[in-house]
Design a protein around this motif. Structure first.
Motif, mmCIF file in Angstrom:
data_model
loop_
_atom_site.group_PDB
_atom_site.id
_atom_site.type_symbol
_atom_site.label_atom_id
_atom_site.label_comp_id
_atom_site.label_asym_id
_atom_site.label_seq_id
_atom_site.Cartn_x
_atom_site.Cartn_y
_atom_site.Cartn_z
ATOM 1 N N ASN A 27 0.817 -1.209 0.000
ATOM 2 C CA ASN A 27 0.000 0.000 0.000
ATOM 3 C C ASN A 27 0.850 1.258 0.000
ATOM 4 O O ASN A 27 0.476 2.266 -0.608
ATOM 5 C CB ASN A 27 -0.959 -0.005 1.189
ATOM 6 C CG ASN A 27 -2.101 -0.970 0.972
ATOM 7 O OD1 ASN A 27 -2.723 -0.965 -0.076
ATOM 8 N ND2 ASN A 27 -2.350 -1.820 1.944
ATOM 9 N N ASP A 30 1.998 1.834 -3.488
ATOM 10 C CA ASP A 30 0.893 2.331 -4.303
ATOM 11 C C ASP A 30 0.627 3.810 -4.052
ATOM 12 O O ASP A 30 0.056 4.489 -4.902
ATOM 13 C CB ASP A 30 -0.357 1.516 -4.029
ATOM 14 C CG ASP A 30 -1.386 1.667 -5.125
ATOM 15 O OD1 ASP A 30 -0.980 1.852 -6.285
ATOM 16 O OD2 ASP A 30 -2.578 1.609 -4.816
ATOM 17 N N THR A 36 -0.302 6.644 -12.832
ATOM 18 C CA THR A 36 -1.708 6.390 -12.549
ATOM 19 C C THR A 36 -1.894 5.515 -11.315
ATOM 20 O O THR A 36 -2.927 4.871 -11.164
ATOM 21 C CB THR A 36 -2.379 5.714 -13.757
ATOM 22 O OG1 THR A 36 -1.670 4.510 -14.058
ATOM 23 C CG2 THR A 36 -2.400 6.626 -14.949
ATOM 24 N N SER A 37 -0.914 5.498 -10.437
ATOM 25 C CA SER A 37 -1.093 4.792 -9.169
ATOM 26 C C SER A 37 -2.050 5.603 -8.299
ATOM 27 O O SER A 37 -2.464 6.707 -8.648
ATOM 28 C CB SER A 37 0.251 4.619 -8.469
ATOM 29 O OG SER A 37 0.767 5.869 -8.078
ATOM 30 N N ASP A 38 -2.408 5.056 -7.149
ATOM 31 C CA ASP A 38 -3.299 5.802 -6.261
ATOM 32 C C ASP A 38 -2.667 7.119 -5.817
ATOM 33 O O ASP A 38 -3.341 8.135 -5.707
ATOM 34 C CB ASP A 38 -3.662 4.958 -5.038
ATOM 35 C CG ASP A 38 -4.627 3.845 -5.382
ATOM 36 O OD1 ASP A 38 -5.236 3.900 -6.466
ATOM 37 O OD2 ASP A 38 -4.767 2.922 -4.568
ATOM 38 N N ARG A 41 -2.998 9.621 -8.633
ATOM 39 C CA ARG A 41 -4.352 10.184 -8.701
ATOM 40 C C ARG A 41 -4.603 11.171 -7.567
ATOM 41 O O ARG A 41 -5.302 12.164 -7.736
ATOM 42 C CB ARG A 41 -5.373 9.056 -8.678
ATOM 43 C CG ARG A 41 -5.364 8.260 -9.951
ATOM 44 C CD ARG A 41 -6.479 7.246 -10.008
ATOM 45 N NE ARG A 41 -6.435 6.540 -11.267
ATOM 46 C CZ ARG A 41 -6.038 5.276 -11.391
ATOM 47 N NH1 ARG A 41 -5.665 4.598 -10.332
ATOM 48 N NH2 ARG A 41 -6.018 4.701 -12.568
ATOM 49 N N THR A 56 5.325 13.962 -9.695
ATOM 50 C CA THR A 56 5.843 12.712 -10.257
ATOM 51 C C THR A 56 7.343 12.801 -10.463
ATOM 52 O O THR A 56 8.079 11.855 -10.164
ATOM 53 C CB THR A 56 5.129 12.409 -11.589
ATOM 54 O OG1 THR A 56 3.752 12.210 -11.327
ATOM 55 C CG2 THR A 56 5.702 11.181 -12.259
ATOM 56 N N THR A 82 9.258 -1.025 -11.579
ATOM 57 C CA THR A 82 7.803 -1.197 -11.531
ATOM 58 C C THR A 82 7.095 0.065 -12.007
ATOM 59 O O THR A 82 6.167 -0.003 -12.817
ATOM 60 C CB THR A 82 7.349 -1.526 -10.099
ATOM 61 O OG1 THR A 82 7.991 -2.724 -9.690
ATOM 62 C CG2 THR A 82 5.858 -1.691 -10.017
ATOM 63 N N ASN A 83 7.532 1.216 -11.526
ATOM 64 C CA ASN A 83 6.875 2.466 -11.914
ATOM 65 C C ASN A 83 7.168 2.841 -13.359
ATOM 66 O O ASN A 83 6.353 3.493 -13.997
ATOM 67 C CB ASN A 83 7.279 3.588 -10.974
ATOM 68 C CG ASN A 83 6.597 3.460 -9.639
ATOM 69 O OD1 ASN A 83 5.431 3.142 -9.579
ATOM 70 N ND2 ASN A 83 7.328 3.673 -8.574
ATOM 71 N N ILE A 87 3.315 1.516 -14.839
ATOM 72 C CA ILE A 87 2.461 2.692 -14.629
ATOM 73 C C ILE A 87 2.812 3.749 -15.663
ATOM 74 O O ILE A 87 3.367 4.790 -15.368
ATOM 75 C CB ILE A 87 2.624 3.222 -13.193
ATOM 76 C CG1 ILE A 87 2.417 2.101 -12.201
ATOM 77 C CG2 ILE A 87 1.659 4.352 -12.914
ATOM 78 C CD1 ILE A 87 2.627 2.492 -10.772
ATOM 79 N N GLU A 91 -3.509 9.224 -17.735
ATOM 80 C CA GLU A 91 -4.671 9.287 -16.843
ATOM 81 C C GLU A 91 -5.898 9.721 -17.629
ATOM 82 O O GLU A 91 -5.848 10.624 -18.456
ATOM 83 C CB GLU A 91 -4.383 10.282 -15.711
ATOM 84 C CG GLU A 91 -5.473 10.397 -14.697
ATOM 85 C CD GLU A 91 -5.718 9.104 -13.942
ATOM 86 O OE1 GLU A 91 -6.885 8.732 -13.801
ATOM 87 O OE2 GLU A 91 -4.754 8.461 -13.526
#
Length: 124
Positions: A27, A30, A36-38, A41, A56, A82-83, A87, A91
């Motif tokens: 979490n 995230d 566009t991860s939580d 957003r 970002t 990962t990012n 991602i 958006e």
């Protein structure tokens, strides 16, 4: 005695404790304000589209500095990879990006970013 143990003695931990630790880590990752991860957003809602890109960039530079200046290089490399790969989609525009959010929601988002940062802070 407990206080005289060497540093390489394992501590028995219940499986629910391990699951809780990994839940915190997933979490917190995230909530990093990238793409566009939580967290991305949340930064879009708090700062708007232009400043969300700056958030970002700052988060990406923080991950990059963690890669070079800590001993947890594999962890930060995994976060960057990962990012960078997962991602990347743009958006979807919201129905209403004009109205500002309330200050309670903005402070909640900022405090969640600090909590995520403290969870992800490398401990040595």
């Amino acid at each position: 005695s407990f206080f005289q143990q060497s540093g390489n003695v394992g501590v028995p931990l219940h499986p629910l404790g391990v699951a809780g630790f990994w839940g915190l880590m997933v979490n917190a990752v995230d909530l990093i304000p990238i793409g566009t991860s939580d967290g991305g957003r949340m930064s879009l809602a708090v700062f708007g589209r232009g400043y969300a890109r700056i958030a970002t960039l700052i988060a990406g530079l923080a991950l990059l500095s963690g890669l070079f200046f800590t001993s947890s290089k594999a962890f930060f490399f995994g976060l960057l990879l990962t990012n960078a790969i997962l991602i990347t989609e743009p958006e979807i525009p919201c129905k209403n990006e004009i109205d500002q959010i309330t200050w309670q929601r903005a402070w909640t988002a900022i405090s969640m970013w600090f909590i995520a940062g403290f969870i992800l802070w490398p401990m040595e």
